[in-house]
Write an enzyme that holds these catalytic residues in place. Structure first.
Site, PDB file in Angstrom:
ATOM      1  N   HIS A 114     -90.088 -10.502  24.872  1.00 41.71           N
ATOM      2  CA  HIS A 114     -91.825  -9.723  25.021  1.00 41.71           C
ATOM      3  C   HIS A 114     -92.519 -10.068  26.405  1.00 41.71           C
ATOM      4  O   HIS A 114     -93.276  -9.480  26.787  1.00 41.71           O
ATOM      5  CB  HIS A 114     -91.676  -9.724  23.679  1.00 41.71           C
ATOM      6  N   GLU A 115     -92.774 -11.612  25.699  1.00 42.84           N
ATOM      7  CA  GLU A 115     -93.486 -12.251  26.906  1.00 42.84           C
ATOM      8  C   GLU A 115     -93.713 -11.993  28.374  1.00 42.84           C
ATOM      9  O   GLU A 115     -94.201 -11.698  29.552  1.00 42.84           O
ATOM     10  CB  GLU A 115     -94.036 -13.826  26.377  1.00 42.84           C
ATOM     11  N   HIS A 149     -94.022  -8.528  29.662  1.00 45.06           N
ATOM     12  CA  HIS A 149     -95.548  -8.507  30.288  1.00 45.06           C
ATOM     13  C   HIS A 149     -96.205  -8.569  31.478  1.00 45.06           C
ATOM     14  O   HIS A 149     -96.684  -8.669  32.724  1.00 45.06           O
ATOM     15  CB  HIS A 149     -96.535  -9.143  29.278  1.00 45.06           C
TER      16      HIS A 149
END
Ligand code: GNR
Ligand code: NI
Length: 173
Positions: free
Chosen positions: A135-136, A139
């Site tokens: 998920h990170e 980004h």
């Protein structure tokens, strides 16, 4: 140690691709400290630098459930050996406040990165750790979890977000 403002969707900066860090120096370490404070104060388990407006490939995480803090720092992370088996997690994002959705991602992966002191590390991630790091890392490419949803689900979430933003605007004005 400073709590910074977290950018929320829709915001063009969140769609930027972050740049590799040449060297983990004082400036990067201060940024990581600020990111950790910001993440804890928002009750998050992860934060990418771009979420506070800094387009550097830096991530902080703490997925520990107990009171004892276990911060993790990732600089220039790269993912290898993604599992062909996927697992599903209900994901949220500090940049998509109060919205949640089930997202499928490789269940395990290997992460190569530099730690807080600039030392090379390899981590085998599984479970929530694997989900969160992926998920990170999204980004860092300007990707949000809502990008994996159907057009309909995504537009519903964006509509709710703009309503939330309007509410806040009205209070401020
Ligand atoms: O706090 C967070 N919780 C979370 C839950 C499931 C999957 C991913 C996350 S990350 C999120 C914080 C955040 O937005 N990081 O970018
Ligand atoms: Ni997020």
């Amino acid at each position: 140690m400073t709590i910074r403002n977290i950018l929320t969707e829709p915001n063009k900066t969140l769609r930027q691709i972050s740049r590799n860090v040449d060297k983990v120096g004082k400036e990067e370490q201060k940024l990581m400290n600020d990111m950790l404070d910001t993440m804890y104060s928002a009750n998050g388990i992860g934060l990418a630098a771009i979420q506070i407006g800094v387009p550097k490939r830096i991530i902080v995480m703490d997925i520990s459930k107990d009171k004892e803090k276990k911060p993790m720092f990732f600089v220039n992370p790269e993912i290898d050996n993604r599992n062909k088996i996927f697992s599903v997690y209900e994901e949220g994002c500090l940049s998509v406040p109060n919205q949640f959705a089930e997202i499928e991602r490789p269940s395990t992966c290997e992460v190569k990165y530099l730690d807080y002191n600039g030392n090379k590390k390899i981590l085998n991630a599984e479970g929530l750790l694997a989900t969160c790091i992926q998920h990170e890392m999204d980004h860092l490419e300007g990707i949000l979890f809502i990008d994996y949803l159907s057009k309909l689900k995504k537009s519903m979430i964006l509509k709710k977000l703009s309503k939330q933003k309007n509410k806040i605007d009205r209070i401020v004005v």
